[in-house]
Design an enzyme around this catalytic site. Structure first.
Site, PDB file in Angstrom:
ATOM      1  N   CYS A  91       0.837  -1.199   0.000  1.00  0.00           N
ATOM      2  CA  CYS A  91       0.000   0.000   0.000  1.00  0.00           C
ATOM      3  C   CYS A  91       0.871   1.249   0.000  1.00  0.00           C
ATOM      4  O   CYS A  91       1.901   1.313   0.687  1.00  0.00           O
ATOM      5  CB  CYS A  91      -0.905  -0.013   1.237  1.00  0.00           C
ATOM      6  SG  CYS A  91      -1.941   1.458   1.407  1.00  0.00           S
ATOM      7  N   GLN A 136      -8.005  19.570   7.767  1.00  0.00           N
ATOM      8  CA  GLN A 136      -6.875  18.747   8.179  1.00  0.00           C
ATOM      9  C   GLN A 136      -7.358  17.341   8.527  1.00  0.00           C
ATOM     10  O   GLN A 136      -8.419  17.174   9.124  1.00  0.00           O
ATOM     11  CB  GLN A 136      -6.166  19.363   9.384  1.00  0.00           C
ATOM     12  CG  GLN A 136      -5.419  20.647   9.064  1.00  0.00           C
ATOM     13  CD  GLN A 136      -4.161  20.414   8.221  1.00  0.00           C
ATOM     14  OE1 GLN A 136      -3.891  19.288   7.770  1.00  0.00           O
ATOM     15  NE2 GLN A 136      -3.410  21.457   7.994  1.00  0.00           N
ATOM     16  N   GLU A 141      -7.904  33.473   0.012  1.00  0.00           N
ATOM     17  CA  GLU A 141      -7.859  32.093  -0.469  1.00  0.00           C
ATOM     18  C   GLU A 141      -8.141  32.093  -1.962  1.00  0.00           C
ATOM     19  O   GLU A 141      -8.876  32.937  -2.465  1.00  0.00           O
ATOM     20  CB  GLU A 141      -8.887  31.253   0.290  1.00  0.00           C
ATOM     21  CG  GLU A 141      -9.129  29.860  -0.221  1.00  0.00           C
ATOM     22  CD  GLU A 141      -7.890  28.995  -0.197  1.00  0.00           C
ATOM     23  OE1 GLU A 141      -7.574  28.423  -1.261  1.00  0.00           O
ATOM     24  OE2 GLU A 141      -7.258  28.888   0.855  1.00  0.00           O
ATOM     25  N   ASN A 156      -9.627  28.073   9.231  1.00  0.00           N
ATOM     26  CA  ASN A 156      -9.054  27.275  10.307  1.00  0.00           C
ATOM     27  C   ASN A 156      -8.204  28.115  11.268  1.00  0.00           C
ATOM     28  O   ASN A 156      -8.264  27.931  12.488  1.00  0.00           O
ATOM     29  CB  ASN A 156      -8.204  26.149   9.705  1.00  0.00           C
ATOM     30  CG  ASN A 156      -7.697  25.162  10.733  1.00  0.00           C
ATOM     31  OD1 ASN A 156      -8.465  24.646  11.538  1.00  0.00           O
ATOM     32  ND2 ASN A 156      -6.400  24.897  10.712  1.00  0.00           N
ATOM     33  N   ASP A 185      -0.212  29.703   5.195  1.00  0.00           N
ATOM     34  CA  ASP A 185      -0.380  28.241   5.242  1.00  0.00           C
ATOM     35  C   ASP A 185      -0.599  27.717   3.825  1.00  0.00           C
ATOM     36  O   ASP A 185      -1.693  27.279   3.460  1.00  0.00           O
ATOM     37  CB  ASP A 185      -1.565  27.889   6.144  1.00  0.00           C
ATOM     38  CG  ASP A 185      -1.763  26.380   6.293  1.00  0.00           C
ATOM     39  OD1 ASP A 185      -0.829  25.628   5.987  1.00  0.00           O
ATOM     40  OD2 ASP A 185      -2.870  25.966   6.701  1.00  0.00           O
ATOM     41  N   CYS A 240       3.731  22.320   4.585  1.00  0.00           N
ATOM     42  CA  CYS A 240       3.601  20.870   4.443  1.00  0.00           C
ATOM     43  C   CYS A 240       4.672  20.307   3.519  1.00  0.00           C
ATOM     44  O   CYS A 240       4.570  19.182   3.051  1.00  0.00           O
ATOM     45  CB  CYS A 240       2.203  20.494   3.941  1.00  0.00           C
ATOM     46  SG  CYS A 240       1.749  21.232   2.368  1.00  0.00           S
ATOM     47  N   ASN A 242      -5.760  34.731  -6.388  1.00  0.00           N
ATOM     48  CA  ASN A 242      -4.738  33.748  -6.738  1.00  0.00           C
ATOM     49  C   ASN A 242      -3.418  34.153  -6.079  1.00  0.00           C
ATOM     50  O   ASN A 242      -2.726  35.065  -6.535  1.00  0.00           O
ATOM     51  CB  ASN A 242      -4.578  33.677  -8.255  1.00  0.00           C
ATOM     52  CG  ASN A 242      -3.602  32.578  -8.671  1.00  0.00           C
ATOM     53  OD1 ASN A 242      -2.919  31.979  -7.837  1.00  0.00           O
ATOM     54  ND2 ASN A 242      -3.526  32.311  -9.966  1.00  0.00           N
ATOM     55  N   PHE A 302      -3.872  31.923   2.264  1.00  0.00           N
ATOM     56  CA  PHE A 302      -4.277  30.526   2.034  1.00  0.00           C
ATOM     57  C   PHE A 302      -5.160  30.087   3.209  1.00  0.00           C
ATOM     58  O   PHE A 302      -4.914  29.073   3.851  1.00  0.00           O
ATOM     59  CB  PHE A 302      -3.057  29.603   1.896  1.00  0.00           C
ATOM     60  CG  PHE A 302      -2.072  29.999   0.832  1.00  0.00           C
ATOM     61  CD1 PHE A 302      -2.253  29.604  -0.474  1.00  0.00           C
ATOM     62  CD2 PHE A 302      -0.968  30.775   1.147  1.00  0.00           C
ATOM     63  CE1 PHE A 302      -1.342  29.960  -1.462  1.00  0.00           C
ATOM     64  CE2 PHE A 302      -0.046  31.143   0.177  1.00  0.00           C
ATOM     65  CZ  PHE A 302      -0.243  30.738  -1.135  1.00  0.00           C
ATOM     66  N   CYS A 356      -7.429  -0.958   7.769  1.00  0.00           N
ATOM     67  CA  CYS A 356      -6.384   0.072   7.732  1.00  0.00           C
ATOM     68  C   CYS A 356      -6.290   0.683   9.123  1.00  0.00           C
ATOM     69  O   CYS A 356      -7.253   1.273   9.610  1.00  0.00           O
ATOM     70  CB  CYS A 356      -6.715   1.140   6.694  1.00  0.00           C
ATOM     71  SG  CYS A 356      -5.509   2.493   6.657  1.00  0.00           S
TER      72      CYS A 356
END
Length: 452
Positions: free
Chosen positions: A78, A273, A323, A307, A372, A409, A351, A302, A159
């Site tokens: 996987c 998230q 955003e 959040n 973010d 990230c 954008n 972003f 899983c």
């Protein structure tokens, strides 16, 4: 086949080694699936390039003390997890080291303070995900994640990174889809877990992506399945905008941020998230690191569905969230009103990958920014800030925030953007640390703080 001592681990959780000649001169890099640093292994290459080779582990002569037995029977096949053979504490240390190395070698800097890693449960943490569906011709249905390095679906019946009740449903989904009149026209299952209207109650929704209309018989089977397993079911006949509640028709989902008294309603197709427990801790840390005061105006770039925006609004005078998706900014506006913050928060759709100095000026002056971005980072923002910093006009400098908190990230694009902020824009990297949002995977979430 050759034998070698593994030197390190890369971002794909492959052991990195170099075969040396008789004089001890290292050769090209070998990436060995399943091998860990310090291990003595025999490997066999399956792809040979001029500068590197990809290899599989044939025999383990000496194991790393950090090696453990993978919990999942699908591990190695996987593509969902790549580090179950590595102790979770060592996983976290590796991710911290990757962040530090990227900052050191790509950004040519290091933080003044290393933040304590944010970590939480390592199993049953994934509250959102997308499972692929495939009907084997004249055979069974597969429901699961894609295989590692293959465009095939893993034949999985459970899983362990999914909450148990979601994992337990996998074989039942296989049976149900196989009973439909068009099992080969079901493309995917998306799931999300949220709290219901009553505090502390969890609700689970599945979104079924179907390529052709479903008949009455199929709809009845789906309705009975949802009732039996106490789940909400949405149908999605086209793009994301076509996803609608099927049973029951009055679905309600939210996640809560108790530290800020925020209730965040969302749709199962919204970006949220995957790890709700870690997200609560991350939001709290980000707000405290940015430290907005009552007179501060803050930009949240972003911003998604709000959040970070709404918690920031509990402390700051005004927060402006930006955003690139109009559907997300619409959701963010609704959430601001839902939390009675409409007078302190504004949102705009723009954008953020095509930003220049004039766009930044159009946002107005803000003393603090929270950023973010997705994996690609925020290079256009960084280069525009650098242009403002290099300007001889003092009025341009007034648009530069005093403090930036950057949630990333992707450590490589973070390091690239850090380099621009530090070298070209006059910011100091005050602190940075990792956030283990995705245990057992190579994904690295991190947070960094800058001051000018």
């Amino acid at each position: 086949m050759k034998r070698v001592i593994v030197e390190s681990l890369n971002l794909e959780a492959q052991g990195v080694a170099r075969v040396r000649d008789e004089q001890g001169v290292p050769g090209k890099v070998i990436f060995i699936d399943g091998a860990l640093p310090g291990e003595d292994v025999t490997f066999e290459s399956y792809k040979v390039k001029s500068k590197f080779e990809l290899a599989k582990l044939i025999h383990l002569h000496k194991a790393s003390p950090s090696r453990i037995s993978p919990r999942c029977p699908s591990f190695g096949v996987c593509g969902g997890c790549s580090m179950q053979h590595l102790d979770p504490r060592a996983q976290l240390a590796m991710k911290q080291r990757v962040l530090e190395d990227n900052l050191k070698y790509l950004a040519r800097t290091r933080p003044e303070v290393l933040l304590r890693p944010i970590a939480g449960p390592t199993w049953e943490y994934r509250y959102r995900g997308r499972l692929s569906v495939f009907k084997i011709p004249k055979g069974r249905v597969l429901v699961g994640f894609h295989q590692k390095k293959a465009n095939r679906i893993t034949d999985m019946l459970s899983c362990d990174i999914l909450p148990k009740h979601v994992s337990d449903l996998l074989p039942h989904w296989r049976e149900l889809i196989n009973q439909l009149s068009v099992p080969d026209q079901i493309a995917q299952l998306e799931f999300a877990i949220g709290e219901g209207k009553k505090f502390g109650t969890l609700s689970t929704v599945f979104v079924l992506r179907h390529m052709v209309p479903l008949g009455q018989g199929d709809q009845q089977l789906l309705r009975e399945f949802a009732k039996k397993h106490h789940i909400d079911l949405w149908l999605q006949p086209g793009d994301l905008d076509t996803a609608k509640p099927f049973y029951p028709e009055d679905s309600y989902f939210c996640y809560r941020l108790p530290e800020f008294d925020i209730e965040m309603p969302f749709k199962p197709t919204d970006f949220t998230q995957v790890n709700h427990q870690i997200n609560q801790v991350l939001v709290g840390r980000a707000v405290r690191l940015l430290d907005p005061e009552q007179e501060d105006r803050v930009l949240d770039l972003f911003c998604g569905i709000g959040n970070f925006t709404l918690p920031l609004a509990r402390w700051a005078s005004q927060v402006f969230g930006i955003e690139g998706s109009s559907s997300l900014t619409d959701r963010a506006k609704e959430n601001a009103i839902h939390n009675q913050l409409g007078d302190k928060v504004n949102f705009a759709c723009s954008n953020l990958f095509e930003v220049d100095t004039q766009v930044i000026k159009s946002w107005g002056k803000a003393s603090k920014w929270l950023i973010d971005p997705p994996r690609g980072g925020a290079m256009a923002l960084m280069t525009s800030l650098a242009e403002l910093a290099k300007s001889g006009n003092s009025e341009d400098h007034a648009y530069l925030p005093k403090r930036i908190v950057y949630v990333s990230c992707n450590p490589a694009t973070l390091a690239r953007d850090v380099g621009i902020l530090v070298k070209d824009t006059g910011y100091q990297l005050k602190s940075a640390g990792v956030v283990n949002m995705f245990p057992h995977t190579s994904h690295i979430e991190s947070i960094a703080v800058f001051e000018r």
